[in-house]
Write an enzyme that holds these catalytic residues in place. Structure first.
Site, PDB file in Angstrom:
ATOM      1  N   ASP A 215       0.823  -1.210   0.000  1.00  0.00           N
ATOM      2  CA  ASP A 215       0.000   0.000   0.000  1.00  0.00           C
ATOM      3  C   ASP A 215       0.853   1.254   0.000  1.00  0.00           C
ATOM      4  OD1 ASP A 215      -2.158  -1.655   0.103  1.00  0.00           O
ATOM      5  OD2 ASP A 215      -2.926  -0.965   2.032  1.00  0.00           O
ATOM      6  N   ASP A 221       8.303   3.535   8.532  1.00  0.00           N
ATOM      7  CA  ASP A 221       7.764   3.359   9.888  1.00  0.00           C
ATOM      8  C   ASP A 221       7.205   1.962  10.150  1.00  0.00           C
ATOM      9  OD1 ASP A 221       5.329   3.588   8.552  1.00  0.00           O
ATOM     10  OD2 ASP A 221       4.540   5.197   9.809  1.00  0.00           O
ATOM     11  N   CYS A 361       0.948   4.930  11.919  1.00  0.00           N
ATOM     12  CA  CYS A 361       0.358   5.453  10.686  1.00  0.00           C
ATOM     13  C   CYS A 361      -0.883   6.295  10.925  1.00  0.00           C
ATOM     14  CB  CYS A 361      -0.019   4.309   9.753  1.00  0.00           C
ATOM     15  SG  CYS A 361       1.307   3.173   9.351  1.00  0.00           S
TER      16      CYS A 361
END
Length: 370
Positions: A215, A221, A361
């Site tokens: 994605d 991260d 996120c």
């Protein structure tokens, strides 16, 4: 409140995540074509995350007009709920990157970078076809807070960068050099912009992110983060047959053979990934696939990583995926790595990873100014 020029020209830099926050920003999930069963499970976990963070620092949750009442009813009174339109709730990537500077008197000032955004890859490769609301989120947050804004035309998501607050930035070539972001920019030009806007002096490029993180095209991260200057956590697996193993070894080689902006050799702490975990038939069936968002197919490997945690003021908010062995191991490593912090486990974080990310996120820290 737009500022001309670059943050560097005005003495701004991006602080490390472990520096003091004035608050945390989050969005509220509702997309039925990304979150299963009309997002009821995701909303429950987002509420858990927001509540956990609010025990350490103020939290603002932004919800669409249609969802404001629902969000308000699920969140405790100490959390501010603001009405804001958005395409989805990934505020690490659509929110501003906050930067600070120090005036001649020694007082700090706050500003935010409003990067360009194209839904992680544009019409052909992105996660959804319409991102016209998300591209305004950063500016709206900065206007709510009356914070100076540095607009930038370069496409960049906050989850693709991680800094130590002392001049070093971690990122991945897989994401930032992907032609679906800034095809007309060279690696050197991208690096130069990171230095001018984040106030860093050195970029450490890992070749790839976490296996299965399609994605975002390998956001840093999910793969690696600073825990203090000179020390990083790296997503790891001991299973040589796992396709993640090659990526972890590759990253370890880079990290072991470089120094940070201040010349320190990096200490690498390995944080084992869960699973592997895969999307079930039931989970995929709960997503209404209408062609507007990236398909969620049963059997898809989930981009699950314990590196995707949030550092609050005195708290580590960490995902738990229902894999008891590695959930417990992650908590052990994080407690050892952050001895002065309370490690808070978020059970059911699988619901967030089903949508394409995790706790880091969906959060965006706003630094406290001194």
């Amino acid at each position: 409140m737009e500022i001309k020029g670059t943050p560097e020209q005005h003495g701004y830099w991006m602080p490390a995540e472990w520096e003091s926050h004035s608050q945390c920003w989050m969005g509220w999930p509702e997309r039925f074509d990304n979150w299963r069963d009309n997002a009821v499970h995701a909303q429950r976990v987002f509420s858990k995350v927001a509540t956990a963070i609010s025990n350490f620092e103020p939290v603002t949750v932004c919800a669409s007009p249609a969802q404001w009442t629902n969000a308000r009813s699920q969140l405790p009174p100490n959390i501010r709920v603001v009405e804001m339109s958005m395409n989805d709730s990934w505020f690490r990537d659509t929110g501003p990157t906050f930067v600070v500077n120090k005036s001649a008197s020694g007082a700090q000032n706050l500003a935010g970078i409003d990067w360009n955004f194209n839904s992680w890859g544009g019409i052909d490769d992105g996660c959804y076809k319409d991102w016209t609301l998300d591209v305004r989120v950063a500016r709206k947050i900065l206007e709510i807070e009356k914070v100076f804004r540095f607009p930038h035309s370069m496409i960049l998501e906050g989850g693709s960068i991680h800094v130590d607050g002392e001049g070093t930035c971690l990122t991945t070539e897989e994401c930032l050099l992907n032609k679906n972001r800034n095809p007309d920019m060279t690696k050197e030009q991208i690096e130069d912009n990171l230095k001018k806007y984040l106030g860093v002096r050195k970029i450490i490029w890992l070749p790839r992110g976490l296996f299965g993180d399609d994605d975002t095209n390998g956001h840093i991260d999910n793969m690696c983060c600073f825990v203090k200057p000179g020390v990083v956590l790296l997503s790891w697996t001991n299973d040589k047959s796992d396709l993640q193993y090659e990526r972890s070894i590759e990253a370890l080689s880079v990290l072991s053979n470089t120094t940070d902006a201040n010349g320190r050799k990096l200490e690498v702490i390995k944080l084992h990934i869960p699973g592997p975990l895969y999307m079930t038939d039931e989970e995929a069936a709960g997503v209404i696939q209408d062609g507007e968002a990236k398909p969620r197919e049963p059997g898809t490997r989930l981009a699950a990583s314990y590196v995707n945690f949030y550092i609050a003021n005195g708290g580590i908010i960490t995902p738990q995926f229902g894999d008891e062995k590695w959930d417990n191991e992650a908590v052990r490593v994080l407690k050892e790595t952050f001895p002065d912090y309370e490690v808070v486990k978020i059970e059911g974080a699988r619901e967030i990873v089903l949508g394409g990310g995790n706790i880091h996120c969906i959060t965006q820290q706003q630094p406290a100014i001194k």
